[in-house]
Design a protein around this motif. Structure first.
Motif, PDB file in Angstrom:
ATOM      1  N   LYS A 112       0.835  -1.215   0.000  1.00  0.00           N
ATOM      2  CA  LYS A 112       0.000   0.000   0.000  1.00  0.00           C
ATOM      3  C   LYS A 112       0.863   1.256   0.000  1.00  0.00           C
ATOM      4  O   LYS A 112       0.638   2.187  -0.782  1.00  0.00           O
ATOM      5  N   CYS A 117      -1.502   3.398  -2.781  1.00  0.00           N
ATOM      6  CA  CYS A 117      -2.915   3.019  -2.890  1.00  0.00           C
ATOM      7  C   CYS A 117      -3.758   3.847  -1.916  1.00  0.00           C
ATOM      8  O   CYS A 117      -3.306   4.198  -0.829  1.00  0.00           O
ATOM      9  N   GLY A 118      -5.001   4.122  -2.320  1.00  0.00           N
ATOM     10  CA  GLY A 118      -5.857   4.979  -1.512  1.00  0.00           C
ATOM     11  C   GLY A 118      -6.424   4.342  -0.266  1.00  0.00           C
ATOM     12  O   GLY A 118      -6.805   5.022   0.669  1.00  0.00           O
ATOM     13  N   GLY A 119      -6.518   3.039  -0.230  1.00  0.00           N
ATOM     14  CA  GLY A 119      -7.092   2.359   0.928  1.00  0.00           C
ATOM     15  C   GLY A 119      -6.753   0.882   0.896  1.00  0.00           C
ATOM     16  O   GLY A 119      -6.138   0.385  -0.054  1.00  0.00           O
ATOM     17  N   GLU A 122      -8.546  -1.085  -2.024  1.00  0.00           N
ATOM     18  CA  GLU A 122      -7.885  -0.765  -3.294  1.00  0.00           C
ATOM     19  C   GLU A 122      -6.541  -1.486  -3.374  1.00  0.00           C
ATOM     20  O   GLU A 122      -6.160  -1.999  -4.436  1.00  0.00           O
ATOM     21  N   LYS A 185     -10.805   4.659   4.734  1.00  0.00           N
ATOM     22  CA  LYS A 185     -10.569   5.624   3.655  1.00  0.00           C
ATOM     23  C   LYS A 185     -11.597   6.749   3.717  1.00  0.00           C
ATOM     24  O   LYS A 185     -11.261   7.930   3.593  1.00  0.00           O
ATOM     25  N   GLU A 189     -10.957  10.790   4.401  1.00  0.00           N
ATOM     26  CA  GLU A 189     -11.410  11.766   3.410  1.00  0.00           C
ATOM     27  C   GLU A 189     -12.349  12.797   4.032  1.00  0.00           C
ATOM     28  O   GLU A 189     -12.185  14.008   3.829  1.00  0.00           O
TER      29      GLU A 189
END
Length: 205
Positions: A112, A117-119, A122, A185, A189
């Motif tokens: 990751k 990677c965003g989460g 993912e 995630k 955000e």
């Protein structure tokens, strides 16, 4: 004051006074009333306040938005958000999820971070796409060392066909998209967006 008179006097409220709060346009009688009605633990709200230096209303609004965006039922009490949810099952930590997938949590975390990677979900989807090329003999993958042990020479081993196989076979066949929610995630955000808004409002004051 006589004993008879004292019996009819109102009992003094020993608890601290409760103050009304307004969150997202709705007024609640107290902080605990908000927490109770929205099923968000008061400790969870206080933790957000202490960690990010925001007031109760801001912390409450952030957590309520996270809960809604993650699709967590309104009637479900939240004292701590799960890392992710896969078809209704909650996973509190990466270690818990990795153990079920029979893969190292460190391997997932490292992948990751290296690949941005965003989460977690993912990350797992990207890891599923990773392949490595290996020698394939009699329907199974074999290493160069095994070929040497089988009698192949430094020349003859080159005749053995190669095939691409998953780099992380433990993840093969798993669906990390359908019915999956990366709560961690969403948490980051929403929190980042709201804190930036708060920061901007303070600068304009």
């Amino acid at each position: 004051m006589r004993m008879e008179e004292a019996l009819f006097l109102p009992i003094r409220q020993m608890n601290k006074p409760q103050y009304e709060i307004t969150c997202r346009g709705k007024t609640y009688q107290s902080k605990r009333a908000f927490a109770r009605e929205n099923n968000i633990g008061i400790v969870c709200i206080r933790e957000m306040m202490e960690n990010h230096g925001v007031d109760f209303e801001t912390a409450a609004a952030i957590l309520l938005e996270i809960k809604e965006k993650a699709g967590i039922p309104a009637e479900q009490m939240i004292t701590r958000f799960p890392m992710c949810m896969i078809r209704g099952k909650e996973y509190r930590t990466l270690i818990e999820l990795a153990a079920e997938l029979k893969i190292s949590a460190a391997a997932v975390s490292t992948y990751k971070n290296r690949n941005g990677c965003g989460g977690i979900l993912e990350t797992l989807c990207q890891m599923q796409k990773e392949e490595r090329e290996t020698y394939f003999l009699d329907g199974r993958a074999v290493s160069y060392k095994e070929l040497m042990q089988m009698g192949y020479t430094s020349v003859s081993y080159q005749t053995v066909p190669k095939k691409k196989i998953p780099l992380y076979p433990q993840l093969a066949g798993h669906d990390f998209v359908t019915g999956c929610v990366d709560v961690a995630k969403i948490y980051e955000e929403v929190k980042s967006e709201r804190l930036e808004q708060e920061k901007g409002m303070q600068m304009n004051m």
